[in-house]
Design a protein around this motif. Structure first.
Motif, PDB file in Angstrom:
ATOM      1  N   GLN A 231      46.446  62.013  49.170  1.00  0.00           N
ATOM      2  CA  GLN A 231      45.638  60.857  48.816  1.00  0.00           C
ATOM      3  C   GLN A 231      46.393  59.547  48.943  1.00  0.00           C
ATOM      4  O   GLN A 231      45.786  58.480  48.899  1.00  0.00           O
ATOM      5  N   ASP A 242      42.517  54.045  50.253  1.00  0.00           N
ATOM      6  CA  ASP A 242      41.094  53.868  49.976  1.00  0.00           C
ATOM      7  C   ASP A 242      40.427  52.884  50.928  1.00  0.00           C
ATOM      8  O   ASP A 242      39.474  52.204  50.571  1.00  0.00           O
ATOM      9  N   ILE A 251      40.355  57.919  56.353  1.00  0.00           N
ATOM     10  CA  ILE A 251      40.962  57.154  55.263  1.00  0.00           C
ATOM     11  C   ILE A 251      42.458  57.422  55.317  1.00  0.00           C
ATOM     12  O   ILE A 251      42.912  58.526  55.005  1.00  0.00           O
ATOM     13  N   CYS A 254      46.323  52.230  52.226  1.00  0.00           N
ATOM     14  CA  CYS A 254      45.931  51.412  51.085  1.00  0.00           C
ATOM     15  C   CYS A 254      45.545  50.024  51.599  1.00  0.00           C
ATOM     16  O   CYS A 254      45.782  49.706  52.773  1.00  0.00           O
ATOM     17  N   LYS A 276      36.394  48.924  52.502  1.00  0.00           N
ATOM     18  CA  LYS A 276      37.056  49.374  51.272  1.00  0.00           C
ATOM     19  C   LYS A 276      36.191  50.422  50.573  1.00  0.00           C
ATOM     20  O   LYS A 276      34.997  50.224  50.357  1.00  0.00           O
ATOM     21  N   CYS A 277      36.799  51.553  50.208  1.00  0.00           N
ATOM     22  CA  CYS A 277      36.086  52.607  49.470  1.00  0.00           C
ATOM     23  C   CYS A 277      35.870  52.194  48.016  1.00  0.00           C
ATOM     24  O   CYS A 277      36.686  51.479  47.438  1.00  0.00           O
ATOM     25  N   GLN A 278      34.795  52.684  47.439  1.00  0.00           N
ATOM     26  CA  GLN A 278      34.559  52.533  46.006  1.00  0.00           C
ATOM     27  C   GLN A 278      34.244  53.919  45.463  1.00  0.00           C
ATOM     28  O   GLN A 278      33.162  54.453  45.669  1.00  0.00           O
ATOM     29  N   PHE A 279      35.205  54.526  44.788  1.00  0.00           N
ATOM     30  CA  PHE A 279      35.048  55.880  44.282  1.00  0.00           C
ATOM     31  C   PHE A 279      34.343  55.856  42.932  1.00  0.00           C
ATOM     32  O   PHE A 279      34.713  55.097  42.035  1.00  0.00           O
ATOM     33  N   ASN A 295      38.774  51.270  40.874  1.00  0.00           N
ATOM     34  CA  ASN A 295      39.498  50.366  41.774  1.00  0.00           C
ATOM     35  C   ASN A 295      40.960  50.747  41.777  1.00  0.00           C
ATOM     36  O   ASN A 295      41.621  50.739  40.752  1.00  0.00           O
ATOM     37  N   HIS A 296      41.483  51.078  42.924  1.00  0.00           N
ATOM     38  CA  HIS A 296      42.878  51.510  43.025  1.00  0.00           C
ATOM     39  C   HIS A 296      43.694  50.403  43.642  1.00  0.00           C
ATOM     40  O   HIS A 296      43.239  49.671  44.485  1.00  0.00           O
TER      41      HIS A 296
END
Length: 296
Positions: A231, A242, A251, A254, A276-279, A295-296
């Motif tokens: 990850q 992400d 993906i 960062c 940008k991913c939003q998990f 948010n990472h």
């Protein structure tokens, strides 16, 4: 008439950095640390914060420029936040939007400062949490002095937490009481092995069947580490990956390292856009019952 839908309005960024050589954070850091004209010692701004904000040292005074949008900033004052100032003066910069999100950028553009009271509240909460953790660790170390294996001490802590509540604070005497229960009834530890790892009661019991369970624990820990590694960003190997490469959908990086590639390292296809991913955080919902995003 409805506004025209553009890639940027959908959160897709297709523009390339003006200074791609500084797309990697370590290269931006070198501009401060290895410049022929060093970054001024009198500056109150943390260099690492400038790097995170996508800024590169120009070699003149305290002037910096963004590697992506090319925007320049200087005359830094005490208390300035590089990320915030970058977003405030250059709200369309893809680096800032990818790293912080549209809401952050819009608030900065409007000049809205973070609430000082909220910041203090977060600091107080953080200090309290650190103090609590320190007390718990001290209690566990005290129990270990009686010859108990740390894995069993952790299980005892879990049992105490389940009995007294997740926010309860145990003392060494509490752990000792549960550990003695576990000595009388070893099945208590077995019931918790799957969640917290196996253990042995004292140094004298290391030849017990729990050694096989310890091997399982090591395998689980290794598997967990492998999942974390998968990850992580494949460039800096530290931050959470992400950012989606388009059109391939991989993906890989960062937000800090997202603009460092023109081709996807996985499939070698040209990168035409970034998203940008939003998990979703399934452990928490907002007031409207909608799952929050992480948010990472």
């Amino acid at each position: 008439m409805a506004s025209k839908v553009t890639p940027t309005s959908l959160g897709i960024f297709t523009t390339k950095p003006k200074f791609p050589n500084y797309a990697i954070p370590t290269k931006r850091l070198e501009s401060f640390t290895e410049s022929s004209t060093p970054w001024p010692d009198a500056s109150h701004i943390d260099v690492n914060e400038l790097v995170s904000a996508g800024l590169v040292y120009s070699g003149v005074g305290d002037a910096v420029r963004c590697y992506h949008c090319g925007g320049g900033l200087k005359h830094w004052e005490i208390g300035d936040d590089p990320m915030y100032e970058h977003a405030r003066w250059f709200p369309t910069c893809p680096h800032i939007v990818i790293c912080k999100g549209k809401d952050y950028v819009e608030k900065a553009r409007l000049g809205e400062q973070p609430s000082i009271s909220k910041q203090k509240e977060k600091v107080n909460q953080s200090d309290e949490q650190e103090s609590s953790i320190s007390r718990q660790e001290t209690a566990m170390e005290a129990a270990a002095e009686f010859g108990y294996h740390m894995d069993w001490i952790r299980i005892a802590a879990r049992i105490y937490s389940e009995r007294e509540g997740p926010n309860s604070q145990f003392q060494a005497s509490d752990l000792m009481s549960i550990l003695m229960e576990m000595e009388d009834d070893p099945s208590m530890a077995i019931n918790y092995t799957a969640g917290s790892g196996s253990c042995c009661v004292t140094e004298q019991s290391q030849d017990s069947p729990s050694n096989g369970l310890e091997t399982d624990l090591e395998a689980l820990q290794e598997e967990n580490q492998n999942l974390k590694d998968k990850q992580n960003c494949k460039i800096c190997l530290e931050c959470f990956a992400d950012v989606i490469f388009l059109p391939c959908g991989h993906i890989v990086t960062c937000p800090q390292c997202a603009h460092a590639n023109s081709q996807c390292p996985i499939c070698r296809k040209d990168i035409l856009g970034l998203v940008k991913c939003q998990f979703a955080d399934f452990s928490e919902k907002d007031d409207d019952g909608v799952y929050k995003t992480s948010n990472h």
